[in-house]
Design a protein around this motif. Structure first.
Motif, PDB file in Angstrom:
ATOM      1  N   SER A  74     -33.814  11.463  89.473  1.00 30.64           N
ATOM      2  CA  SER A  74     -33.222  12.270  88.410  1.00 30.64           C
ATOM      3  C   SER A  74     -34.262  13.147  87.723  1.00 30.64           C
ATOM      4  CB  SER A  74     -32.550  11.356  87.389  1.00 30.64           C
ATOM      5  OG  SER A  74     -32.000  12.091  86.316  1.00 30.64           O
ATOM      6  N   ALA A  75     -35.505  12.676  87.650  1.00 27.28           N
ATOM      7  CA  ALA A  75     -36.560  13.444  86.974  1.00 27.28           C
ATOM      8  C   ALA A  75     -36.897  14.722  87.714  1.00 27.28           C
ATOM      9  CB  ALA A  75     -37.814  12.585  86.828  1.00 27.28           C
ATOM     10  N   GLN A  76     -36.689  14.759  89.037  1.00 23.75           N
ATOM     11  CA  GLN A  76     -36.942  15.942  89.872  1.00 23.75           C
ATOM     12  C   GLN A  76     -38.370  16.463  89.709  1.00 23.75           C
ATOM     13  OE1 GLN A  76     -33.838  18.896  90.122  1.00 23.75           O
ATOM     14  NE2 GLN A  76     -32.236  17.413  89.627  1.00 23.75           N
ATOM     15  N   LEU A  77     -39.324  15.537  89.778  1.00 26.84           N
ATOM     16  CA  LEU A  77     -40.729  15.923  89.684  1.00 26.84           C
ATOM     17  C   LEU A  77     -41.161  16.628  90.968  1.00 26.84           C
ATOM     18  CD1 LEU A  77     -42.144  12.620  88.151  1.00 26.84           C
ATOM     19  CD2 LEU A  77     -41.713  14.767  86.952  1.00 26.84           C
ATOM     20  N   PRO A  78     -41.988  17.667  90.853  1.00 22.67           N
ATOM     21  CA  PRO A  78     -42.436  18.381  92.061  1.00 22.67           C
ATOM     22  C   PRO A  78     -43.429  17.574  92.877  1.00 22.67           C
ATOM     23  CG  PRO A  78     -43.528  19.272  90.123  1.00 22.67           C
ATOM     24  CD  PRO A  78     -42.499  18.299  89.619  1.00 22.67           C
ATOM     25  N   TRP A  79     -44.143  16.661  92.244  1.00 24.94           N
ATOM     26  CA  TRP A  79     -45.058  15.748  92.922  1.00 24.94           C
ATOM     27  C   TRP A  79     -45.321  14.567  92.011  1.00 24.94           C
ATOM     28  CZ3 TRP A  79     -46.875  20.810  91.691  1.00 24.94           C
ATOM     29  CH2 TRP A  79     -47.655  20.879  90.550  1.00 24.94           C
ATOM     30  N   SER A  80     -46.072  13.596  92.504  1.00 29.79           N
ATOM     31  CA  SER A  80     -46.350  12.381  91.735  1.00 29.79           C
ATOM     32  C   SER A  80     -47.846  12.247  91.515  1.00 29.79           C
ATOM     33  CB  SER A  80     -45.805  11.155  92.477  1.00 29.79           C
ATOM     34  OG  SER A  80     -46.109   9.964  91.777  1.00 29.79           O
ATOM     35  N   LYS A  81     -48.281  12.336  90.259  1.00 30.23           N
ATOM     36  CA  LYS A  81     -49.688  12.186  89.902  1.00 30.23           C
ATOM     37  C   LYS A  81     -49.791  11.391  88.609  1.00 30.23           C
ATOM     38  CE  LYS A  81     -51.594  16.296  92.156  1.00 30.23           C
ATOM     39  NZ  LYS A  81     -52.421  17.518  91.971  1.00 30.23           N
ATOM     40  N   ALA A  82     -50.552  10.323  88.654  1.00 33.51           N
ATOM     41  CA  ALA A  82     -50.691   9.465  87.482  1.00 33.51           C
ATOM     42  C   ALA A  82     -51.745  10.014  86.537  1.00 33.51           C
ATOM     43  CB  ALA A  82     -51.066   8.046  87.905  1.00 33.51           C
ATOM     44  N   LEU A  83     -51.617   9.670  85.266  1.00 32.35           N
ATOM     45  CA  LEU A  83     -52.591  10.097  84.273  1.00 32.35           C
ATOM     46  C   LEU A  83     -53.977   9.559  84.616  1.00 32.35           C
ATOM     47  CD1 LEU A  83     -52.330  11.683  81.503  1.00 32.35           C
ATOM     48  CD2 LEU A  83     -52.617   9.471  80.406  1.00 32.35           C
ATOM     49  N   ALA A  84     -54.034   8.338  85.158  1.00 30.53           N
ATOM     50  CA  ALA A  84     -55.323   7.724  85.483  1.00 30.53           C
ATOM     51  C   ALA A  84     -56.078   8.481  86.569  1.00 30.53           C
ATOM     52  CB  ALA A  84     -55.108   6.277  85.919  1.00 30.53           C
ATOM     53  N   ASP A  85     -55.370   9.310  87.346  1.00 28.73           N
ATOM     54  CA  ASP A  85     -56.015  10.075  88.418  1.00 28.73           C
ATOM     55  C   ASP A  85     -56.632  11.379  87.925  1.00 28.73           C
ATOM     56  OD1 ASP A  85     -55.223   8.146  90.256  1.00 28.73           O
ATOM     57  OD2 ASP A  85     -53.304   9.139  90.636  1.00 28.73           O
ATOM     58  N   THR A 127     -49.999  20.430  84.205  1.00 34.71           N
ATOM     59  CA  THR A 127     -48.821  19.853  84.845  1.00 34.71           C
ATOM     60  C   THR A 127     -49.113  18.444  85.348  1.00 34.71           C
ATOM     61  OG1 THR A 127     -48.109  22.080  85.497  1.00 34.71           O
ATOM     62  CG2 THR A 127     -47.062  20.224  86.615  1.00 34.71           C
ATOM     63  N   HIS A 128     -50.305  18.224  85.879  1.00 39.67           N
ATOM     64  CA  HIS A 128     -50.720  16.882  86.309  1.00 39.67           C
ATOM     65  C   HIS A 128     -50.601  15.901  85.143  1.00 39.67           C
ATOM     66  CE1 HIS A 128     -54.069  14.234  88.295  1.00 39.67           C
ATOM     67  NE2 HIS A 128     -53.217  13.500  87.616  1.00 39.67           N
ATOM     68  N   LEU A 129     -51.147  16.262  83.992  1.00 39.15           N
ATOM     69  CA  LEU A 129     -51.090  15.391  82.822  1.00 39.15           C
ATOM     70  C   LEU A 129     -49.640  15.153  82.390  1.00 39.15           C
ATOM     71  CD1 LEU A 129     -54.027  16.845  80.687  1.00 39.15           C
ATOM     72  CD2 LEU A 129     -53.970  14.633  81.834  1.00 39.15           C
ATOM     73  N   ALA A 130     -48.856  16.212  82.378  1.00 37.66           N
ATOM     74  CA  ALA A 130     -47.466  16.084  81.939  1.00 37.66           C
ATOM     75  C   ALA A 130     -46.684  15.162  82.871  1.00 37.66           C
ATOM     76  CB  ALA A 130     -46.813  17.466  81.883  1.00 37.66           C
ATOM     77  N   ILE A 131     -46.882  15.324  84.180  1.00 43.75           N
ATOM     78  CA  ILE A 131     -46.191  14.464  85.138  1.00 43.75           C
ATOM     79  C   ILE A 131     -46.661  13.023  84.994  1.00 43.75           C
ATOM     80  CG2 ILE A 131     -46.027  13.932  87.611  1.00 43.75           C
ATOM     81  CD1 ILE A 131     -45.828  16.928  88.118  1.00 43.75           C
ATOM     82  N   GLY A 132     -47.954  12.828  84.711  1.00 46.75           N
ATOM     83  CA  GLY A 132     -48.456  11.480  84.488  1.00 46.75           C
ATOM     84  C   GLY A 132     -47.772  10.803  83.309  1.00 46.75           C
ATOM     85  N   ILE A 133     -47.534  11.553  82.247  1.00 47.62           N
ATOM     86  CA  ILE A 133     -46.833  11.002  81.082  1.00 47.62           C
ATOM     87  C   ILE A 133     -45.391  10.663  81.446  1.00 47.62           C
ATOM     88  CG2 ILE A 133     -45.980  11.549  78.760  1.00 47.62           C
ATOM     89  CD1 ILE A 133     -48.508  13.277  78.401  1.00 47.62           C
ATOM     90  N   VAL A 134     -44.750  11.549  82.188  1.00 42.22           N
ATOM     91  CA  VAL A 134     -43.358  11.301  82.600  1.00 42.22           C
ATOM     92  C   VAL A 134     -43.267  10.053  83.476  1.00 42.22           C
ATOM     93  CG1 VAL A 134     -41.501  12.180  84.075  1.00 42.22           C
ATOM     94  CG2 VAL A 134     -42.541  13.676  82.370  1.00 42.22           C
ATOM     95  N   LEU A 135     -44.162   9.915  84.452  1.00 44.91           N
ATOM     96  CA  LEU A 135     -44.134   8.739  85.326  1.00 44.91           C
ATOM     97  C   LEU A 135     -44.330   7.458  84.521  1.00 44.91           C
ATOM     98  CD1 LEU A 135     -46.196  10.001  88.404  1.00 44.91           C
ATOM     99  CD2 LEU A 135     -43.754   9.476  88.340  1.00 44.91           C
TER     100      LEU A 135
END
Length: 268
Positions: A74-85, A127-135
């Motif tokens: 449902s989140a429809q993220l373009p990729w998966s990247k964690a904040l820790a990375d 975007t990496h940081l934002a996706i990390g927060i979402v994940l």
């Protein structure tokens, strides 16, 4: 409640009927694992309550995994990247970085309708940081949704043209966190900016926004058609907000330069 012994089928009949009952109850995990768990319980001498607990634990685990997968889709993220990375050294100061990490460990800020704004030039990893927060929020069982800013605006414009904008804004309320990526790419157009402004007003103090932007607030007059609308939008966003500025050179440019350097070495 007492069950009459006459209403309980014989062991073979019960074993044959149990999968049907479990299917009717939609207990898929128990239906596929109860026999192996029953064998383990008999071998290890579990009590009835221990056996029942193990069955329920398996079902809860499967449902939680299924829900996590639904939230990710449902989140429809373009990729998966964690904040820790993300390597924040030289890009984000220690205090703001700790604040970002704190946001990934709890969801109370979503319940308060707080926002997160990530500022920085192109290529620094916003975007990496934002996706990390979402994940991280999805892992905490929070529904989230990713949108490129231009795609979101187009969707809301279509809803307005169809006289469905209020309903479209309400549908987005199902997501406690809405990620709007690259807000600066929204054109300074009254129709585009007005639906974006209505979204900001609609979610104010109710639902959270996570926004990435190349431009500082001083340049947001290029997004909204009037300074009064810019001030009103910014005022609502920053009222309950975590603002993080990201510095440094572009990751993409640095990667391209490293690749070019390797090619020169191989050719030389």
């Amino acid at each position: 409640m007492t069950i009459s012994s006459s209403s309980v089928p014989r062991p073979q009949a019960a074993e044959a009927a149990l999968p049907i009952l479990l299917r009717q109850l939609r207990l898929a995990r128990i239906r596929s694992h109860w026999q192996s768990i029953a064998s383990q319980a008999e071998t290890e001498g579990w009590s009835h309550s221990q056996f029942l607990y193990s069955l329920c634990e398996q079902e809860v685990e499967q449902r939680q995994q299924a829900r996590q997968q639904r939230l990710l889709r449902s989140a429809q993220l373009p990729w998966s990247k964690a904040l820790a990375d993300y390597d924040h050294s030289g890009r984000i100061e220690a205090g703001p970085w700790q604040e970002l990490e704190g946001l990934t460990h709890q969801s109370e800020w979503l319940q308060r309708g707080e926002n997160v704004l990530l500022f920085g030039p192109s290529g620094v990893g916003k975007t990496h940081l934002a996706i990390g927060i979402v994940l991280a929020q999805i892992a905490l069982d929070q529904p989230c949704r990713f949108y490129p800013a231009t795609a979101l605006v187009q969707e809301l414009q279509k809803a307005r043209a169809d006289y469905n904008l209020p309903q479209a804004l309400e549908r987005l309320d199902r997501y406690p966190l809405l990620l709007i990526d690259d807000i600066g790419y929204v054109r300074r157009d009254e129709q585009e900016s007005s639906v974006l402004f209505e979204l900001i007003c609609h979610r104010y103090e109710r639902r959270s926004l996570l926004i990435t932007a190349n431009q500082p607030f001083t340049a947001w007059d290029e997004i909204f058609p009037s300074s009064s609308m810019t001030v009103a939008a910014v005022d609502r966003l920053v009222h309950h907000c975590h603002i993080v500025e990201i510095g440094g050179d572009s990751h993409r440019r640095a990667d391209a330069e490293r690749r070019a350097g390797r090619r020169r070495k191989e050719q030389g």
